[in-house]
Design a protein around this motif. Structure first.
Motif, PDB file in Angstrom:
ATOM      1  N   VAL A   1      -2.866  76.117 -55.139  1.00 54.54           N
ATOM      2  CA  VAL A   1      -1.936  75.191 -54.479  1.00 54.54           C
ATOM      3  C   VAL A   1      -0.740  75.966 -53.920  1.00 54.54           C
ATOM      4  O   VAL A   1      -0.225  76.874 -54.572  1.00 54.54           O
ATOM      5  N   THR A   2      -0.319  75.627 -52.714  1.00 60.30           N
ATOM      6  CA  THR A   2       0.823  76.307 -52.096  1.00 60.30           C
ATOM      7  C   THR A   2       2.034  75.385 -51.938  1.00 60.30           C
ATOM      8  O   THR A   2       3.157  75.853 -51.766  1.00 60.30           O
ATOM      9  N   HIS A   3       1.787  74.071 -51.941  1.00 59.28           N
ATOM     10  CA  HIS A   3       2.851  73.097 -51.692  1.00 59.28           C
ATOM     11  C   HIS A   3       2.797  72.002 -52.761  1.00 59.28           C
ATOM     12  O   HIS A   3       1.753  71.784 -53.367  1.00 59.28           O
ATOM     13  N   VAL A   4       3.910  71.295 -52.898  1.00 59.91           N
ATOM     14  CA  VAL A   4       3.880  70.155 -53.821  1.00 59.91           C
ATOM     15  C   VAL A   4       4.793  69.041 -53.299  1.00 59.91           C
ATOM     16  O   VAL A   4       5.867  69.317 -52.750  1.00 59.91           O
ATOM     17  N   LEU A   5       4.310  67.814 -53.443  1.00 56.94           N
ATOM     18  CA  LEU A   5       5.151  66.657 -53.104  1.00 56.94           C
ATOM     19  C   LEU A   5       6.106  66.416 -54.264  1.00 56.94           C
ATOM     20  O   LEU A   5       5.686  66.422 -55.430  1.00 56.94           O
ATOM     21  N   ILE A   6       7.355  66.196 -53.936  1.00 46.61           N
ATOM     22  CA  ILE A   6       8.340  65.921 -54.981  1.00 46.61           C
ATOM     23  C   ILE A   6       9.024  64.594 -54.654  1.00 46.61           C
ATOM     24  O   ILE A   6       9.556  64.409 -53.552  1.00 46.61           O
ATOM     25  N   GLY A   7       9.012  63.686 -55.628  1.00 42.34           N
ATOM     26  CA  GLY A   7       9.737  62.425 -55.467  1.00 42.34           C
ATOM     27  C   GLY A   7       9.125  61.470 -54.462  1.00 42.34           C
ATOM     28  O   GLY A   7       9.855  60.711 -53.801  1.00 42.34           O
TER      29      GLY A   7
ATOM     30  N   ALA B   1       9.777  73.746 -58.785  1.00 39.87           N
ATOM     31  CA  ALA B   1       8.804  74.131 -57.745  1.00 39.87           C
ATOM     32  C   ALA B   1       9.284  75.394 -57.042  1.00 39.87           C
ATOM     33  O   ALA B   1       8.526  76.362 -56.866  1.00 39.87           O
ATOM     34  N   LEU B   2      10.554  75.419 -56.680  1.00 42.16           N
ATOM     35  CA  LEU B   2      11.091  76.556 -55.930  1.00 42.16           C
ATOM     36  C   LEU B   2      11.143  77.808 -56.806  1.00 42.16           C
ATOM     37  O   LEU B   2      10.875  78.918 -56.344  1.00 42.16           O
ATOM     38  N   ARG B   3      11.454  77.600 -58.078  1.00 40.11           N
ATOM     39  CA  ARG B   3      11.490  78.733 -59.007  1.00 40.11           C
ATOM     40  C   ARG B   3      10.117  79.408 -59.059  1.00 40.11           C
ATOM     41  O   ARG B   3      10.012  80.606 -59.234  1.00 40.11           O
ATOM     42  N   HIS B   4       9.073  78.613 -58.878  1.00 35.11           N
ATOM     43  CA  HIS B   4       7.711  79.160 -58.937  1.00 35.11           C
ATOM     44  C   HIS B   4       7.131  79.425 -57.556  1.00 35.11           C
ATOM     45  O   HIS B   4       5.922  79.573 -57.404  1.00 35.11           O
ATOM     46  N   GLU B   5       8.005  79.411 -56.586  1.00 35.74           N
ATOM     47  CA  GLU B   5       7.601  79.722 -55.213  1.00 35.74           C
ATOM     48  C   GLU B   5       6.519  78.825 -54.656  1.00 35.74           C
ATOM     49  O   GLU B   5       5.646  79.254 -53.897  1.00 35.74           O
ATOM     50  N   LEU B   6       6.600  77.570 -55.052  1.00 32.87           N
ATOM     51  CA  LEU B   6       5.803  76.561 -54.365  1.00 32.87           C
ATOM     52  C   LEU B   6       6.698  75.999 -53.257  1.00 32.87           C
ATOM     53  O   LEU B   6       7.901  75.805 -53.468  1.00 32.87           O
ATOM     54  N   SER B   7       6.138  75.744 -52.103  1.00 31.74           N
ATOM     55  CA  SER B   7       6.905  75.034 -51.086  1.00 31.74           C
ATOM     56  C   SER B   7       6.908  73.562 -51.464  1.00 31.74           C
ATOM     57  O   SER B   7       5.913  73.050 -51.976  1.00 31.74           O
TER      58      SER B   7
ATOM     59  N   THR C   1       2.142  66.013 -72.843  1.00 34.87           N
ATOM     60  CA  THR C   1       0.798  65.465 -72.661  1.00 34.87           C
ATOM     61  C   THR C   1       0.627  64.785 -71.299  1.00 34.87           C
ATOM     62  O   THR C   1       1.434  63.939 -70.919  1.00 34.87           O
ATOM     63  N   GLY C   2      -0.405  65.204 -70.609  1.00 29.45           N
ATOM     64  CA  GLY C   2      -0.719  64.547 -69.335  1.00 29.45           C
ATOM     65  C   GLY C   2      -0.043  65.153 -68.131  1.00 29.45           C
ATOM     66  O   GLY C   2      -0.289  64.715 -67.009  1.00 29.45           O
ATOM     67  N   GLU C   3       0.807  66.137 -68.360  1.00 32.81           N
ATOM     68  CA  GLU C   3       1.546  66.702 -67.223  1.00 32.81           C
ATOM     69  C   GLU C   3       0.907  68.007 -66.732  1.00 32.81           C
ATOM     70  O   GLU C   3       0.062  68.597 -67.394  1.00 32.81           O
ATOM     71  N   VAL C   4       1.352  68.458 -65.571  1.00 29.02           N
ATOM     72  CA  VAL C   4       0.840  69.712 -65.015  1.00 29.02           C
ATOM     73  C   VAL C   4       2.038  70.510 -64.484  1.00 29.02           C
ATOM     74  O   VAL C   4       2.984  69.935 -63.946  1.00 29.02           O
ATOM     75  N   SER C   5       2.012  71.816 -64.682  1.00 26.85           N
ATOM     76  CA  SER C   5       3.170  72.630 -64.290  1.00 26.85           C
ATOM     77  C   SER C   5       2.934  73.319 -62.949  1.00 26.85           C
ATOM     78  O   SER C   5       1.795  73.423 -62.476  1.00 26.85           O
ATOM     79  N   ALA C   6       4.018  73.840 -62.419  1.00 23.76           N
ATOM     80  CA  ALA C   6       3.941  74.578 -61.154  1.00 23.76           C
ATOM     81  C   ALA C   6       3.023  75.799 -61.301  1.00 23.76           C
ATOM     82  O   ALA C   6       2.233  76.113 -60.408  1.00 23.76           O
TER      83      ALA C   6
END
Ligand code: PGA
Length: 274
Positions: free
Chosen positions: A97-103, A125-131, A84-89
């Motif tokens: 979206v092409t990129h994602v901030l992590i940490g 993120a990398l598994r889903h080919e997001l930078s 609940t409340g989360e969003v996936s790659a």
């Protein structure tokens, strides 16, 4: 030996600011501002904004046809399910979206994201080919006790745990001292340069010198058009995360323009590798 310079990388982190409408308007303004700037110089750079999640579709729409791309500020590591409340790659990718901030330090500190969580997110993120932009940085007490490099390298080691060398080109490292994020205090550019060198050496030990040489390492923490120049002039600072100053198209673009001018004046050819 002359080597290819690393492609410059700039990310505007809007955090939890702006309404959906305001975010869309800022996207439109950035688009027209970016058209005004030397388009080759923009094309040669990665320019990205990270709006709040709900505003992403509108901003993606406004930026269509420009060279500015859109990042998520966060994501969960599972693809779907009872979270609940989360969003996936996958969901982020679906909306452009092409990129994602992590940490990001605000995630680590205010939402208790551990090194292990950060690593899971990076892998997903990398598994889903997001930078991914992997954020690391020390607290002020680490700095006071001389543990900056130790703390940052620990975050690097655990962040990259299990990451394949072939995926390294999809990761940008953002060094953001926690005490400098959102505080109006910046680190000294030469201190940042040393930390970036230490990060690059650690990446060279882990992935090999050649792979480490190509990784972008950027700085973030209270950057503004007034204080950005010394950072952007350092050879091992490959760009920036801009928070508060990215909420106005003018100031975000000024930082970019400054980078374009600085690099045109003294193109840095970097061997990297620590
Ligand atoms: P700031 O934020 O520029 O407002 O300090 C930086 C960041 O979020 O990375």
């Amino acid at each position: 030996m002359l080597t290819e310079p690393r492609r410059r990388f700039f990310l505007g982190n809007w955090k939890m600011n702006l309404t959906v409408h305001e975010a869309r308007a800022l996207g439109a303004e950035l688009r027209s501002e970016s058209m005004r700037l030397d388009s080759a110089a923009i094309r040669d750079r990665d320019v990205i904004v990270a709006p709040p999640l709900l505003a992403i579709p509108g901003v993606v729409h406004e930026l269509m046809g420009s060279h500015i791309r859109v990042a998520g500020q966060n994501m969960y590591w599972e693809d779907k399910g009872p979270y609940t409340g989360e969003v996936s790659a996958t969901m982020l990718r679906e909306i452009g979206v092409t990129h994602v901030l992590i940490g990001h330090s605000e995630r680590r500190d205010q939402f208790s994201e551990s090194d292990q969580i950060v690593n899971r997110k990076l892998r997903a993120a990398l598994r889903h080919e997001l930078s991914a932009v992997l954020c690391v940085g020390e607290h002020s007490d680490d700095r006071d006790t001389g543990r900056v490099v130790e703390v940052v390298l620990h975050q690097i080691q655990s962040g990259f745990d299990g990451i394949d060398r072939n995926d390294l080109d999809k990761v940008v490292v953002a060094y953001e001292p926690v005490w400098a994020v959102g505080t109006g205090r910046t680190a000294r550019a030469q201190d940042v340069e040393l930390v970036h060198g230490a990060i690059r050496s650690a990446l060279a030990d882990r992935f090999g010198r050649e792979a480490a040489r190509t990784v972008r390492i950027i700085y973030g923490g209270s950057l503004t058009p007034a204080n950005a120049a010394p950072f952007l002039s350092q050879p091992d600072i490959d760009g920036a995360i801009v928070g508060a100053a990215s909420l106005k198209a003018e100031s975000f673009m000024k930082i970019l323009e400054m980078d374009i001018a600085l690099r045109a004046r003294s193109p840095v050819s970097r061997g990297g590798g620590g």
